[in-house]
Design an enzyme around this catalytic site. Structure first.
Site, PDB file in Angstrom:
ATOM      1  N   ARG A  19     -17.100  -2.545  12.934  1.00 11.54           N
ATOM      2  CA  ARG A  19     -16.002  -3.124  13.718  1.00 11.54           C
ATOM      3  C   ARG A  19     -15.290  -2.090  14.591  1.00 11.54           C
ATOM      4  NH1 ARG A  19     -12.138  -4.707   9.404  1.00 11.54           N
ATOM      5  NH2 ARG A  19     -13.039  -2.830   8.538  1.00 11.54           N
ATOM      6  N   GLU A  73      -4.983   7.629  10.808  1.00  6.14           N
ATOM      7  CA  GLU A  73      -3.582   7.968  11.006  1.00  6.14           C
ATOM      8  C   GLU A  73      -3.545   9.201  11.888  1.00  6.14           C
ATOM      9  OE1 GLU A  73      -1.387   8.908   7.407  1.00  6.14           O
ATOM     10  OE2 GLU A  73      -0.689   6.858   7.303  1.00  6.14           O
ATOM     11  N   ASP A  78       7.051  12.143  23.336  1.00 10.39           N
ATOM     12  CA  ASP A  78       5.606  11.981  23.523  1.00 10.39           C
ATOM     13  C   ASP A  78       5.323  11.903  25.012  1.00 10.39           C
ATOM     14  OD1 ASP A  78       5.076  11.890  20.827  1.00 10.39           O
ATOM     15  OD2 ASP A  78       4.592   9.769  20.755  1.00 10.39           O
ATOM     16  N   ASN A  79       4.267  12.592  25.444  1.00 10.07           N
ATOM     17  CA  ASN A  79       3.834  12.564  26.842  1.00 10.07           C
ATOM     18  C   ASN A  79       2.383  12.133  26.888  1.00 10.07           C
ATOM     19  OD1 ASN A  79       6.330  13.784  27.781  1.00 10.07           O
ATOM     20  ND2 ASN A  79       5.558  15.671  26.902  1.00 10.07           N
ATOM     21  N   ARG A 134      -4.823  21.779  34.116  1.00  9.84           N
ATOM     22  CA  ARG A 134      -3.359  21.799  34.028  1.00  9.84           C
ATOM     23  C   ARG A 134      -2.954  23.001  33.185  1.00  9.84           C
ATOM     24  NH1 ARG A 134      -1.183  16.771  35.664  1.00  9.84           N
ATOM     25  NH2 ARG A 134      -2.742  15.118  35.793  1.00  9.84           N
ATOM     26  N   HIS A 184       1.224  26.302  31.024  1.00  6.71           N
ATOM     27  CA  HIS A 184       2.635  25.932  31.092  1.00  6.71           C
ATOM     28  C   HIS A 184       3.401  26.330  29.827  1.00  6.71           C
ATOM     29  CE1 HIS A 184       1.049  22.330  33.627  1.00  6.71           C
ATOM     30  NE2 HIS A 184       1.193  23.399  34.380  1.00  6.71           N
ATOM     31  N   LYS A 239       3.750  21.824  20.536  1.00  8.95           N
ATOM     32  CA  LYS A 239       3.024  20.635  20.992  1.00  8.95           C
ATOM     33  C   LYS A 239       1.890  20.305  20.029  1.00  8.95           C
ATOM     34  CE  LYS A 239       3.866  21.752  25.846  1.00  8.95           C
ATOM     35  NZ  LYS A 239       3.260  22.157  27.116  1.00  8.95           N
ATOM     36  N   TYR A 268       0.475  14.363  24.217  1.00  6.65           N
ATOM     37  CA  TYR A 268       1.088  15.482  23.528  1.00  6.65           C
ATOM     38  C   TYR A 268       2.483  15.134  23.077  1.00  6.65           C
ATOM     39  CZ  TYR A 268       1.977  16.749  28.494  1.00  6.65           C
ATOM     40  OH  TYR A 268       2.275  16.735  29.829  1.00  6.65           O
ATOM     41  N   GLU A 280      10.939  25.556  33.024  1.00  9.29           N
ATOM     42  CA  GLU A 280       9.478  25.488  33.032  1.00  9.29           C
ATOM     43  C   GLU A 280       8.913  26.680  33.802  1.00  9.29           C
ATOM     44  OE1 GLU A 280       6.467  21.830  33.172  1.00  9.29           O
ATOM     45  OE2 GLU A 280       7.655  22.058  34.982  1.00  9.29           O
ATOM     46  N   LYS A 298       2.106  23.198  41.799  1.00  8.78           N
ATOM     47  CA  LYS A 298       2.817  24.053  40.837  1.00  8.78           C
ATOM     48  C   LYS A 298       1.853  25.037  40.178  1.00  8.78           C
ATOM     49  CE  LYS A 298       3.862  22.235  36.860  1.00  8.78           C
ATOM     50  NZ  LYS A 298       4.463  21.440  35.790  1.00  8.78           N
ATOM     51  N   ASP A 299       0.678  24.565  39.758  1.00  6.40           N
ATOM     52  CA  ASP A 299      -0.271  25.445  39.082  1.00  6.40           C
ATOM     53  C   ASP A 299      -0.917  26.435  40.041  1.00  6.40           C
ATOM     54  OD1 ASP A 299       0.347  24.322  36.657  1.00  6.40           O
ATOM     55  OD2 ASP A 299      -1.353  22.934  36.664  1.00  6.40           O
TER      56      ASP A 299
END
Length: 181
Positions: free
Chosen positions: A23, A28, A48-49, A59, A62, A71, A131, A142, A167-168
């Site tokens: 199925r 968890e 949460d992102n 990315r 950071h 994280k 994350y 940042e 930004k990066d």
């Protein structure tokens, strides 16, 4: 859950117990009681992102110089190469990095403690990345280190020129970066 320390012991690979049959599957992805018991960490997550990226997107690296975020990261769709860089000047592993492939298939998670820069490269056609953080996003604090900084020397398993945000693209050299004491 199975907890495996990486070569930087504070960075942990978390593998949930997955129950599956014809199925589908169930697991968890997080349980506070088990987290504290297995890791010894009394971590409180506040945000949460969820991001979606296409193949070739990179990315990072950071971090927030104040309101440092721990994280707990995982991939819901696709596959990424996820990286944590120790930027704690007083640490014996200062400037070292660890990387692990996270995917929807392997269901692994990575714990990136506060005091680390973090980034990932998308290896699949697309990836959805979740994350959970220990502090709120604070854009004024940042910071970003160049993804390909030669001092750090991350061995990104990419055979493409990464797609970077503006930004990066402006990430600075590790030697010039603000770091933690």
């Amino acid at each position: 859950m199975k907890i495996t320390p990486t070569r930087i012991p504070e960075v942990l690979i978390i593998e949930p117990q997955v129950f599956g049959d014809q199925r589908g599957f169930f697991f968890e992805s997080f349980n506070q009681r088990d987290w504290e018991k297995e890791t010894g960490l009394k971590t409180v997550f506040v945000q949460d992102n969820h991001s979606r990226s296409t193949k070739g997107v990179l990315r990072g690296l950071h971090y927030q110089i104040r309101h440092a975020q721990g994280k707990l990261v995982r991939v819901l769709v696709g596959e990424v190469f996820d990286v944590a860089v120790d930027i704690r000047r007083s640490s014996p592993t200062f400037g070292q990095w660890v990387g692990v492939k996270l995917s929807a298939e392997n269901k692994k998670q990575l714990w990136v403690p506060a005091g680390f820069a973090h980034g990932f490269a998308v290896l699949s056609d697309e990836a959805e990345f979740l994350y959970r953080t220990t502090d709120y996003w604070a854009p004024e604090y940042e910071r970003g280190i160049k993804w390909n900084d030669s001092t750090i020397g991350v061995d990104w398993p990419v055979d493409f020129t990464p797609l970077l945000s503006e930004k990066d693209e402006k990430g600075i050299a590790f030697i010039d970066a603000e770091v933690y004491d």
